[in-house]
Design a protein around this motif. Structure first.
Motif: not given
Length: 416
Positions: A168-173
């Motif tokens: 999810y962190e990569e998705a948001v970034d």
């Protein structure tokens, strides 16, 4: 020669002849008339280069007999700009396999996804959405899809795949490079129990909005969109000289929430203090409480006189011999507790034996009274924490038969 080959039904030679003459439609016509599917697999790669639309039409007509996996070599191409029509027709056939034939083979889906990414990006997200969000049900390879979409700069698709992989962190970034609204959608995808991760994702979005887009007002709106965010969480992202007007209302709201929280804590503390006082009163009353045991009182379990040996007396006035109570309780304890009860009984027996020997020798100096009391207290906690007839034990036994199967069989046999 061709006429003779037709008479001999040597269709492979006939098709080869037409191909040598560059008569691809004639070759396809012969191919469709014959019944050997292996010839489809052999000649389709060449036919697909020159008459892709007609070739795909022939495949679809013969779909009941053809295996899509064996046609992949005919679909693969290396210059999509030069053979764009071939690629579009390949998409048509693969869509037919996926939608009409409900094909689940990963190679089929992977190649269709690659063609979407290269030739039809407008259909890529639609395909990903149709595949769903359950990784166990998805037909394409997630890692392959991610690598492919990154290679062709399909950022929305990459965000979607990151999310499916739980990154999810990569998705948001990555979503922040596309659209803040997309990033907000991704920030809400972690499980409801993972508040820490959700808050972290929302803070990333807030920081981006403040530092990159210089939109303080929009960042303040996040406080209403995400209950996990507080004004003090996003204040560090603001420039040093930002005016307080942008977040004056948020500060006031935050202070009001803190005051409300403090009042709630005070009420809880008052309730806890009152409960503690009640408990102290009850403990004090129990210290002064007593019960009378009559000489003719009997054990509730064995119905023998109570005074004949050690006993337990419960506040509900039920009375049990110590050994009777233990015998009734043990079958309903866990294995660990059963073993512990047996061990404590053994230690008590050893202590009593040692005490008797020391009394006979008039040497009581080595007798460990405190340890004996500790053992007795632990045993009491295990077997006498509640009344056998009035406690939870009786509730747990409500569906237990009055007699077990063995006793029932014996009763039946005695009637015969």
């Amino acid at each position: 020669m061709v006429f003779f080959a037709v008479l001999m039904q040597d269709f492979e030679k006939v098709i080869s002849h037409y191909l040598q003459q560059d008569d691809y439609n004639g070759a396809l016509l012969i191919l469709r008339k014959q019944s050997d599917v292996e010839l489809y697999y052999k000649f389709s790669p060449l036919l697909m280069q020159y008459i892709p639309k007609e070739t795909v039409t022939a495949w679809i007509a013969k779909s009941a007999e053809l295996e899509p996996m064996k046609l992949i070599p005919a679909l693969v191409q290396y210059d999509h700009d030069k053979y764009r029509e071939q690629g579009n027709e390949a998409i048509t056939y693969l869509e037919f396999c996926v939608e009409k034939l409900t094909n689940k083979e990963m190679a089929i889906h992977n190649y269709l996804l690659s063609l979407y990414a290269i030739l039809r990006p407008d259909r890529l997200m639609q395909y990903l959405d149709i595949q769903g969000t359950d990784p166990d049900e998805i037909c394409y390879d997630l890692k392959y899809a991610l690598r492919l979409c990154m290679e062709h700069d399909r950022k929305k698709a990459c965000v979607h795949i990151y999310s499916l992989m739980g990154l999810y962190e990569e998705a948001v970034d990555l979503a922040l490079d596309v659209d803040v609204e997309l990033a907000k959608t991704q920030a809400e995808k972690p499980e409801d129990t993972d508040d820490e991760l959700k808050k972290k994702l929302w803070l990333r979005i807030a920081r981006h909005v403040v530092e990159k887009e210089k939109d303080v007002k929009r960042a303040m709106e996040f406080l209403h969109e995400c209950d996990l965010l507080k004004i003090e969480d996003i204040l560090p992202f603001f420039p040093d000289f930002v005016t307080i007007d942008h977040f004056k209302d948020a500060i006031i709201t935050s202070l009001q929430e803190y005051n409300s929280h403090i009042e709630t804590l005070k009420e809880e503390m008052d309730e806890a203090t009152g409960s503690a006082e009640e408990i102290r009163k009850e403990i004090q009353s129990f210290r002064n409480k007593y019960s009378t045991v009559k000489a003719n009182d009997k054990c509730a379990a064995c119905n023998y006189p109570l005074m004949t040996r050690g006993f337990y007396l419960f506040p509900c006035q039920h009375k049990f011999h110590s050994d009777c109570l233990i015998e009734e309780v043990i079958p309903n304890l866990t294995t660990t507790k059963k073993n512990r009860v047996v061990d404590l009984q053994r230690k008590l027996a050893e202590h009593e034996s040692s005490k008797l020997q020391q009394q006979q020798s008039n040497d009581l100096s080595s007798l460990n009274i405190p340890k004996h009391l500790d053992i007795k207290a632990e045993l009491d906690d295990l077997v006498a924490s509640e009344c056998l007839y009035c406690g939870d034990f009786m509730i747990r036994c409500v569906d237990k038969p009055f007699i077990d199967e063995e006793e029932e069989d014996q009763s039946h046999s005695s009637w015969n």
